[in-house]
Design an enzyme around this catalytic site. Sequence first.
Site, PDB file in Angstrom:
ATOM      1  N   ASP A   1       1.023  -1.167  -0.066  1.00 54.74           N
ATOM      2  CA  ASP A   1       0.105  -0.110   0.068  1.00 54.74           C
ATOM      3  C   ASP A   1       0.960   1.156  -0.218  1.00 54.74           C
ATOM      4  OD1 ASP A   1      -2.591   1.188   0.357  1.00 54.74           O
ATOM      5  OD2 ASP A   1      -1.632   2.051   1.849  1.00 54.74           O
TER       6      ASP A   1
ATOM      7  N   GLU B   1       1.079  -0.345  -5.026  1.00 54.75           N
ATOM      8  CA  GLU B   1       0.697   0.793  -5.155  1.00 54.75           C
ATOM      9  C   GLU B   1       1.604   1.753  -5.147  1.00 54.75           C
ATOM     10  OE1 GLU B   1      -2.695   3.003  -3.953  1.00 54.75           O
ATOM     11  OE2 GLU B   1      -2.056   2.853  -2.080  1.00 54.75           O
TER      12      GLU B   1
END
Length: 518
Positions: free
Chosen positions: A218, A254
Site C-alpha cells: 500500500d 500501489e
Amino acid sequence: MKMKMKMKMYILAVAFGIGLAQHNSHTKHGRTSIVHLFEWRWADIAQECERYLAPNGYGGVQISPPSENIVVTKPWRPWWERYQPVSHNLCSRSGTEQELRDMITRCNAVGVNIYVDAVINHMCSAGGGEGRHSTCGSYFNASKEEFPSVPFSEKDFNDKKCKTQSGNIENYQDIYQVRDCRLVGLLDLAHRREHVRGKVANYMNALIDMGVAGFRVDACKHMWPEDLRTIYGRLHNLNTAWFPPGSKPFIYQEVIDLGGEPIKACEYYEMGRVTEFKYGARLGTVIRKWNGEKLSDLRTWGEDWGFMPSGKALVFVDNHDNQRGHGAGGMSILTFWEPRLYRLAMGFMLAHPYGMTRVMSSYRWNRHIVKGKDQNDWMGPPSFPDGSTKPVPVTQEGGCGDEWVCEHRWHQIRNMVIFRNVVNGQPLCNWWDNRKNQIAFGRGDRGFIVINNDDWALDETLSTGLAGGTYCDVISGQKEGGRCTGKQVVVGRDGKAHFRISNSDTDPFVAIHTDSKL
Ligand SMILES: *[C@@H]1O[C@H](CO)[C@@H](O)[C@H](O)[C@H]1NC(C)=O
C-alpha cells in the site's frame, strides 16, 4: 550452446538481482488472474478457494490488511479503518490469526495463492485515538505516537524530516513532502531507521512463513524506493511446503501515477510490479465514448498509450478506492454499479494480453452522490449491529447474498478468467474493427473475442485464427454436457466465422476458445 544459454540466464538473473524474482506471481496450474476479495472474512475466503476459485481457474486472492488496526465506531465502522494499523498482530475484522493460518493453508492446498495487502507506509492517523480501541485490544496512543506492541515510538516517525507547517503532504509536486510528510494525517513511518526496517520485514516474513505468496504494498509512492529495496531484500523465500525452493515473494506496489507528478511509477519497476492506474481510467473513457473516443482506438492498447511495460503492470478495471471515488481515475471508472458496461470492460481486459489482471469483488453500500461526491464512500462491509463482518452467503443461483456483489462469480467474468488462462502466452492477432465501436481480436489459435459497443448491430464474417468446428460462446452461456447453453459459433475450415451481435443483447460481446469447442 545450452550451457551458454544457461550461463547467460544466470548472469542476467544476478544482474537484475531480486528485481526479476519479485515479478513472478507464482500462480499455479496455468492460472493467470487474481481476485481482490475486499473485506471478506478469512473463513469465507478459505471456503471460496475450495468451492469456487480453484475449480474456476483463479490464481490467487488479494486479502484485506490482516494487521491490527484502530476501531472506528462513529458513525459506523468504515472500510478505511483497516488502513490505519496500530500493531503487527494478526487480528482484524476478517478474523483471528488462527483463521488466517487456516485460510492460507486451505487455499494453498488447492493451488490458490494468498497475497497480503501490506500497510507499511504509516500507522494510524494522529487523531486515531488512544487506549485499546483496536482490533486485538492492544494499547496505543496516537497523539503520543506510541505503539508499544510493535513497538514503535515517536522517534520511529518522520516528523522531523517533514518540512510542511501542517505536517501533512500539501503539494504533490514536492517529492520530499510526498515521502516524508503525513498522508492525510497518517503517522508516517521512518523507513530509513534500522528499527523500522527490521519490524516491517519481520511482519512480512511472519506472513511469508505462514505460506502467503506475496504482497500488494500500500501507498508506495509515499515511501522512498531505496528503503523499500532494503526491506524487500530482507524477505524470506516462500514456504517450501507450497512453493519451489528459492521462490521470492511476488510484490506489486500501489503507486498512483496518472502523469503530471514528479514521482513516477518507473522508480519502482525494478522491485516488483506496479499498479497501472491509467488502465482503468482510460478504458472507462473509451467504453463510455467520452471525448469522441471509440473501441477501435484500442487497436494500440498498451505501452503506446503511455502505460508502463506490460511485464511490470498490475491492471484492473476498478479497485476498492476508485470504485467509491477515492484514489485515482475519477468519474470514468466503471464498476458493478453499471453492470453491462462493466462486464464489457472486464471482457476486454481479460482477453487482452497486456498486464497481469486483477478482478475486483465488492460489496454494495448506500451510494449517495451529491455534486459528484459519494457521501457514503466510507461505508464498511455488510455487518451485524455489533460491527462484526457478515459471512458471505452463496445463493442457489451461485451468486452472493447480503449485499456482497461477488463480481468474480458473474458467469461472464468467471468465463473470461478461464479464457485468459486458455490463451495464456498467445499473441494478439486477427484484429478487426469498423473504425467505430465494433472490434474483434484473437489470441493465437486459442481464443477470439468480438465486441459491439455501437448503437447498431454487428454483422460480420471474421478470421478467428481458430481451427474449424462449433464453439460455445462463453458470454451468453458456455459449454455444458456436450452442448452450448448460449450462442453457438461455427468456424469454417478457413478459420472464418460469422458473428451477429445486437446492440441490445444482454451482453454485446461474444468470446470463444479452444476449451469451449464442442
Ligand atoms: C495519550 O497521550 C496523551 C499525550 O501525551 C496523554 O495526555 C494521554 O493521557 C494519553 N492517553 C492514555 C490513555 O494514556
